[in-house]
Design a protein around this motif. Sequence first.
Motif, PDB file in Angstrom:
ATOM      1  N   TRP A  50       0.821  -1.205   0.000  1.00 49.18           N
ATOM      2  CA  TRP A  50       0.000   0.000   0.000  1.00 49.18           C
ATOM      3  C   TRP A  50       0.858   1.260   0.000  1.00 49.18           C
ATOM      4  CZ3 TRP A  50      -4.967  -0.132  -1.133  1.00 49.18           C
ATOM      5  CH2 TRP A  50      -5.665  -1.328  -0.948  1.00 49.18           C
ATOM      6  N   LEU A  51       1.995   1.200   0.686  1.00 50.24           N
ATOM      7  CA  LEU A  51       2.909   2.345   0.686  1.00 50.24           C
ATOM      8  C   LEU A  51       3.446   2.603  -0.715  1.00 50.24           C
ATOM      9  CD1 LEU A  51       4.931   1.728   3.985  1.00 50.24           C
ATOM     10  CD2 LEU A  51       3.259   3.539   3.563  1.00 50.24           C
ATOM     11  N   ALA A  52       3.784   1.526  -1.428  1.00 49.74           N
ATOM     12  CA  ALA A  52       4.265   1.678  -2.800  1.00 49.74           C
ATOM     13  C   ALA A  52       3.177   2.251  -3.698  1.00 49.74           C
ATOM     14  CB  ALA A  52       4.745   0.327  -3.333  1.00 49.74           C
ATOM     15  N   SER A  53       1.947   1.751  -3.532  1.00 47.84           N
ATOM     16  CA  SER A  53       0.836   2.256  -4.341  1.00 47.84           C
ATOM     17  C   SER A  53       0.570   3.729  -4.046  1.00 47.84           C
ATOM     18  CB  SER A  53      -0.425   1.433  -4.064  1.00 47.84           C
ATOM     19  OG  SER A  53      -0.243   0.083  -4.453  1.00 47.84           O
ATOM     20  N   ALA A  54       0.633   4.112  -2.770  1.00 45.59           N
ATOM     21  CA  ALA A  54       0.407   5.506  -2.391  1.00 45.59           C
ATOM     22  C   ALA A  54       1.470   6.414  -3.014  1.00 45.59           C
ATOM     23  CB  ALA A  54       0.413   5.652  -0.873  1.00 45.59           C
ATOM     24  N   PHE A  55       2.713   5.944  -3.016  1.00 49.74           N
ATOM     25  CA  PHE A  55       3.794   6.741  -3.597  1.00 49.74           C
ATOM     26  C   PHE A  55       3.576   6.960  -5.089  1.00 49.74           C
ATOM     27  CE2 PHE A  55       7.879   6.997  -5.796  1.00 49.74           C
ATOM     28  CZ  PHE A  55       8.449   8.091  -5.162  1.00 49.74           C
ATOM     29  N   TYR A  56       3.255   5.876  -5.814  1.00 52.34           N
ATOM     30  CA  TYR A  56       3.064   6.012  -7.262  1.00 52.34           C
ATOM     31  C   TYR A  56       1.799   6.811  -7.587  1.00 52.34           C
ATOM     32  CZ  TYR A  56       6.931   2.926  -8.397  1.00 52.34           C
ATOM     33  OH  TYR A  56       8.189   2.396  -8.546  1.00 52.34           O
ATOM     34  N   ALA A  57       0.786   6.707  -6.729  1.00 49.99           N
ATOM     35  CA  ALA A  57      -0.397   7.541  -6.924  1.00 49.99           C
ATOM     36  C   ALA A  57      -0.041   9.018  -6.761  1.00 49.99           C
ATOM     37  CB  ALA A  57      -1.495   7.150  -5.931  1.00 49.99           C
ATOM     38  N   SER A 337       4.386   7.509 -15.222  1.00 44.38           N
ATOM     39  CA  SER A 337       3.722   7.172 -13.961  1.00 44.38           C
ATOM     40  C   SER A 337       2.546   6.236 -14.195  1.00 44.38           C
ATOM     41  CB  SER A 337       3.261   8.449 -13.258  1.00 44.38           C
ATOM     42  OG  SER A 337       4.345   9.305 -12.994  1.00 44.38           O
ATOM     43  N   LEU A 338       1.780   6.495 -15.254  1.00 47.33           N
ATOM     44  CA  LEU A 338       0.672   5.597 -15.581  1.00 47.33           C
ATOM     45  C   LEU A 338       1.170   4.176 -15.824  1.00 47.33           C
ATOM     46  CD1 LEU A 338      -1.460   7.870 -17.947  1.00 47.33           C
ATOM     47  CD2 LEU A 338      -2.180   6.939 -15.744  1.00 47.33           C
ATOM     48  N   GLY A 339       2.280   4.069 -16.559  1.00 45.16           N
ATOM     49  CA  GLY A 339       2.857   2.752 -16.800  1.00 45.16           C
ATOM     50  C   GLY A 339       3.344   2.103 -15.515  1.00 45.16           C
ATOM     51  N   SER A 340       3.930   2.888 -14.614  1.00 49.50           N
ATOM     52  CA  SER A 340       4.448   2.347 -13.358  1.00 49.50           C
ATOM     53  C   SER A 340       3.336   1.826 -12.458  1.00 49.50           C
ATOM     54  CB  SER A 340       5.240   3.428 -12.607  1.00 49.50           C
ATOM     55  OG  SER A 340       6.365   3.831 -13.343  1.00 49.50           O
ATOM     56  N   VAL A 341       2.175   2.499 -12.502  1.00 44.05           N
ATOM     57  CA  VAL A 341       1.039   2.061 -11.690  1.00 44.05           C
ATOM     58  C   VAL A 341       0.416   0.801 -12.277  1.00 44.05           C
ATOM     59  CG1 VAL A 341      -1.275   2.682 -10.912  1.00 44.05           C
ATOM     60  CG2 VAL A 341       0.568   4.361 -10.793  1.00 44.05           C
ATOM     61  N   VAL A 342       0.254   0.781 -13.601  1.00 45.40           N
ATOM     62  CA  VAL A 342      -0.430  -0.336 -14.261  1.00 45.40           C
ATOM     63  C   VAL A 342       0.480  -1.553 -14.396  1.00 45.40           C
ATOM     64  CG1 VAL A 342      -1.512  -1.070 -16.435  1.00 45.40           C
ATOM     65  CG2 VAL A 342      -1.975   1.205 -15.499  1.00 45.40           C
TER      66      VAL A 342
END
Length: 392
Positions: A50-57, A337-342
């Motif tokens: 979740w921390l990683a997801s929050a950072f990329y968001a 960033s979109l690519g990093s999240v997906v």
Amino acid sequence: MQHAAVPVPRDRLIVPVLGLFLFAIAAGFLMSLLPLSLSGRGLSAELAAWLASAFYAGLLLGAMRIEPVVRVLGHRRALVAFLSLLAMTVVAMSLWSSAALWLGARLVAGAATAGIFVVVESWLLLVDDERQRARRLALYMTALYGGNALGQILITPVGVAGSLPFALVGLLLVLALLPPLLVRRGAPRLQVHHRLGLRAVKRLSRPAVLGCWVSGLLLGPLYGLLPLYLIQRPELAGQSGPMMALLIVGGMGVQPIAGALSARYSRTLLLALFNLMGMLGILVLLLAESVVGIGMALVLVGAAAFALYPVAIAQACQGQANSRIVSITELMLLCYSLGSVVGPLLAQWSTGSLTQLPLYLGIVFSATSIYMLVQAAAGTESAVMEPPAGLD
């Protein structure tokens, strides 16, 4: 009043590059520190994802809101502001061990990091000479990845217990503040600025946009999932750390080469060739049965994956006025960033197992190389077109 930036003198490049290098050391160290320090602070290990997801968001959200800050503050003061904001999130996390606070802090840290990237990239790219742009991008990527690698190496001697690791991260960020604080001359001077909205992505070079997006699709899983894949390889026996270091070394080593080639040859063709190199690396990784073979494969994969972003962003800025550079780097970071999240989600969904991660990477490399080869054969080195009145 619209504003644009006057290029920075070559002898002042030490300000953004040194600041970026110190920031990268701190960011690389923090990247390894956070998941490893959760249990010691009474937090659940499940919080790491979740921390990683929050950072990329935060990175994604920040990429859409940076240009106005740079326009108002200028490059030097904007860099100071974003580094200071990032340092405050580290201080907050070191003082309070709360899952909600840490998630919020990482969201803010992602936005601040997006600001640092756009400020430094546009600072270096504000020059009319395409070859200088390529060389500066190579310098940028080398400083970034070199700092990240050094920061991750520091985790062993410093450890993850207590307040010392967070204090070290804070100290590195304070040191990163010193170059832009002490050297007041040399930053780009804002005179005219051309704001590009999100719809301008349609008018950017398609290979450039795809190259930045694919870079995120690859680097997201390489950072987030590859360590778990390497742990499952029986040949490595606990050597996943050095293997990840080889991946980053490959990415660092290719930067001068990518910069030199980018200044001389079709960037679309270069994107195709680097993707072909990635396919070769994946093939070697699948066939390798020794530590040496796996290491060689990861060097190739790292060189291919880490070369895509600088070549793509150089292509996006090719032939553009300095007034567009900040907005273009912002849009390119948004694509990345979109690519990093997906990417990590797509990798897990498409393969169903971490053991098949190379299959996902190989598909991305191969599909992108085919597209780039077709575009290169068609001779499409498109640039930003002038928008119809009122679209900006």
